[in-house]
Design an enzyme around this catalytic site. Structure first.
Site, PDB file in Angstrom:
ATOM      1  N   GLU A  48      -8.725   4.342   0.607  1.00 22.40           N
ATOM      2  CA  GLU A  48      -8.250   5.429   1.304  1.00 22.40           C
ATOM      3  C   GLU A  48      -9.460   6.526   1.662  1.00 22.40           C
ATOM      4  OE1 GLU A  48      -5.555   5.424   2.239  1.00 22.40           O
ATOM      5  OE2 GLU A  48      -5.063   3.507   1.251  1.00 22.40           O
ATOM      6  N   HIS A  79      -8.872  -0.191   9.418  1.00 17.49           N
ATOM      7  CA  HIS A  79      -8.756  -1.485   8.827  1.00 17.49           C
ATOM      8  C   HIS A  79      -9.614  -2.487   9.442  1.00 17.49           C
ATOM      9  CE1 HIS A  79      -4.784  -0.111   7.151  1.00 17.49           C
ATOM     10  NE2 HIS A  79      -5.631  -0.088   6.086  1.00 17.49           N
TER      11      HIS A  79
END
Lengths: 603, 89
Positions: free
Chosen positions: A295, A304
């Protein structure tokens, strides 16, 4: 790796973070330590520093919550979504949220850190033996005050080492009572409670009064989860109650009865049949360290990754000895540069057999022959096997003269390794060609000749502008197509057709700069521009119907605004900034690396 | 041997999500993580849109590019993960 649109990043490197609340699953010190280690993952490879603050607005605000927790992106109970974070910026941007319907551990099961006792705060050792019996959870046996305890070695009988387990009877966290234990029963809103409750709260956290009357004293704290606390279900945080009744049968341990998925569960009252209160029994849980490190990657600007082994891959998987993947390092260094670690070691002028390579953060270049003192230009003449018919057709078309930029003299010693990017990259006659502002260099993997050039574009392909956007060689005819702006040229040897407008190819006004080309079998070439691509039938010099198409539909996982796109050694290459994404013919990104080190093979 | 007692299956309160079909799960997943919208814009029917979105997801996540809701893809959709979308803002 990918970054967020617009390469969102912090404009300063001395970042602050603040932990707004803590999970009842873990001791506060364990969570703080995990977050610190998670930030260190990134600070070790960048110039970034992270400082925890305890009040005010930090760059990265960290919180635990469940369901809808205030940002419009609700969590979904146990498993599924674990956490999320926002890219860098003000307000909620940069913040990281963790789903407290998960069981947060260090990845290998519940972590029961003890307090008091004689073990110095060591964690429980499960199972442990007490008076000849083996236990795998905290127990109250042997005590009259109901405080759960455990041994911190395999045998209390032998070692007599013990500590007290998390319990609301021992302490609370948060609130306004400085960690005082719960007082039972207590009165809240006129009702008497003899256990922690979620009443009066919308966030699901269990709390208690630390005096006999909350109504009177307003003193409260949050209840830490016991080691037998359930996860999810409809009793999050409540302990299992053994034995409990389910469908008329008595159970003294967690069971999978009644479920298809085999997950273990228990009731949190004496009768599931009567009360329907239940939850899952603790499992391995999720590593707060690993999830936080992921995170925080988002909070620093990483999106991502498609690389399964990378930290920034979206799915969770536990790894025991975590090491940051090269893809993550490249991503974060793309945004913030390198850390303050040792500088890359300069290559020795003459390597000797005794000398050992120094470790450095740089990617290791592959073996390369020593450059000769006077680089010999290799012939780069393009083939000339185009049909006469085609040439005649093209010559008949009207040609709009384009002012040709007169190239400045090319310094043959000009080093391609000093270039930050290239106007175009393509393979011609088996050699990679790197074009930049009137010059080009070549590299042949077959001849292992090293980097050759700089050569003059004007000398080899007279009539081309100094800056070209893309080029490709037709597999069949060996003609070389060049693109610059909205024009293109076709070279057969030194004879040229063009410039002609790319609208002649059927490419409309929506296309800007052609960023590259991929040869697709015989006679077809994909031309890329922006986030779209066209398929060109080279023989008829017209794009096929049904184009343009969205690049992301097929070439998923590569930057959509690639500066250069080219085919090399049968793989697709997409360049952006200093990096390239290599994609197999099956559209799998199998490598992300530096153009400079991996393709140019600069030292 | 004694005949095995039939196993009673219970729908636990708060767990209605388990009743969702594979296709519903897939559609929800593809939409949540940004794979559907772009494919839908180019339309072509629900099934075709699902197939295209599945391919996008499979390529993005390094799965075999089948365009079908195969076991591996479903397992990935059920795997614990980060809530940040894979595609889009």
């Amino acid at each position: 790796f990918l970054t967020f649109e617009g390469d969102l990043k912090w404009d300063h490197t001395d970042l602050t973070y603040r932990v707004l609340n803590y999970s009842p699953d873990l001791d506060r010190a364990v969570i703080d330590d995990a977050f610190m280690r998670a930030f260190k993952v990134w600070s070790d490879v960048t110039p970034l520093t992270f400082t925890q603050i305890y009040s005010g607005e930090a760059d990265i605000m960290i919180m635990f919550g469940s369901g809808e927790h205030g940002d419009g992106y609700p969590f979904d109970g146990k498993d599924g979504l674990l956490a999320h974070a926002f890219p860098p910026g003000a307000g909620v941007q940069g913040d990281a949220h963790f789903d407290d319907d998960e069981l947060w551990t260090l990845g290998t099961g519940i972590e029961v850190k003890t307090r008091y006792g004689n073990a110095g705060g060591a964690s429980c050792h499960f199972p442990f033996v007490f008076e000849g019996r083996s236990y795998s959870r905290c127990i109250t046996e042997g005590r009259t005050d109901g405080l759960p305890w455990c041994a911190t070695t395999a045998s209390y009988d032998t070692d007599k080492r013990y500590g007290f387990c998390p319990s609301e009877l021992l302490y609370t966290y948060g609130g306004n009572s400085d960690g005082s234990p719960c007082v039972f029963p207590f009165v809240f809103d006129g009702t008497s409670y003899d256990a922690c409750t979620t009443d009066g709260r919308s966030d699901g956290y269990r709390w208690c009064s630390t005096t006999a009357s909350f109504d009177r004293d307003k003193k409260y704290g949050f209840c830490p989860n016991r080691d037998t606390a359930v996860v999810g279900g409809n009793s999050q945080g409540d302990p299992c109650v053994f034995p409990f009744t389910f469908l008329g049968q008595s159970y003294s341990a967690c069971t999978s009865a009644g479920r298809q998925d085999g997950k273990l569960w228990c009731a949190t009252t004496a009768s599931y049949d009567d009360d329907k209160k239940w939850g899952f029994c603790p499992d391995r849980g999720y590593s707060i360290f690993l999830v936080a490190a992921h995170e925080f990657g988002h909070a620093l600007g990483l999106d991502h990754s498609s690389v399964r082994e990378a930290l920034m891959y979206p799915m969770y998987s536990y790894v025991e000895d975590f090491q940051l993947h090269a893809d993550d390092i490249k991503g974060i260094q793309y945004l913030y540069g390198r850390g303050s670690g040792p500088e890359p070691t300069a290559p020795a002028p003459v390597p000797t057999e005794e000398s050992e390579p120094e470790p450095s953060g740089e990617p290791e270049p592959t073996e390369e022959p020593e450059p000769s003192e006077e680089p010999e230009p290799v012939p780069t003449e393009a083939g000339s096997t185009s049909t006469t018919e085609e040439q005649e057709e093209e010559e008949e078309e009207e040609v709009t003269p384009e002012p040709t930029v007169q190239p400045s003299p090319v310094d043959p010693s000009r080093d391609a390794c000093t270039e930050r990017s290239f106007d175009a990259i393509t393979e011609i006659n088996g050699e990679l060609h790197f074009f930049k502002n009137g010059k080009y260099w070549t590299r042949s993997s077959f001849w292992k000749s090293g980097l050759q050039g700089a050569f003059s574009i004007a000398d080899t392909w007279p009539g081309l502008p100094a800056i070209i956007d893309a080029a490709f060689q037709d597999v069949l005819t060996k003609r070389v197509f060049f693109f610059a702006g909205r024009h293109f040229w076709v070279f057969s040897g030194k004879s040229v057709l063009g410039p002609r407008g790319i609208e002649k190819l059927g490419i409309g006004k929506e296309a800007g700069r052609i960023s590259g080309a991929l040869q697709r079998g015989r006679g077809k070439v994909l031309l890329f521009s922006g986030e779209s691509y066209w398929r060109l039938d080279v023989k008829v010099q017209r794009v096929d119907k049904g184009y343009p198409r969205a690049t992301d539909d097929v070439f998923t996982g590569v930057p959509l605004d690639a500066r250069n796109v080219f085919l090399y050694q049968d793989k697709y290459h997409f360049c952006q900034g200093s990096f390239y994404w290599r994609m197999t013919p099956h559209y799998q990104v199998d490598r992300v690396g530096y153009v400079k080190y991996d393709i140019l093979q600069c030292p | 041997p004694l005949p095995e007692r039939p196993r009673a299956l219970v729908t636990f309160p708060g767990e209605l999500a388990s009743a969702v079909s594979d296709v519903e799960l897939a559609e929800s997943y593809l939409q949540r993580f940004g794979y559907t919208s772009a494919a839908e814009r180019r339309s072509g029917g629900r099934r075709a849109a699902l197939g295209r979105a599945l391919r996008r997801m499979q390529r993005r996540l390094g799965l075999p590019d089948t365009g079908r809701l195969d076991a591996g893809t479903l397992a990935t959709m059920r795997a614990p993960r980060c809530g940040v979308p894979d595609v889009g803002r």
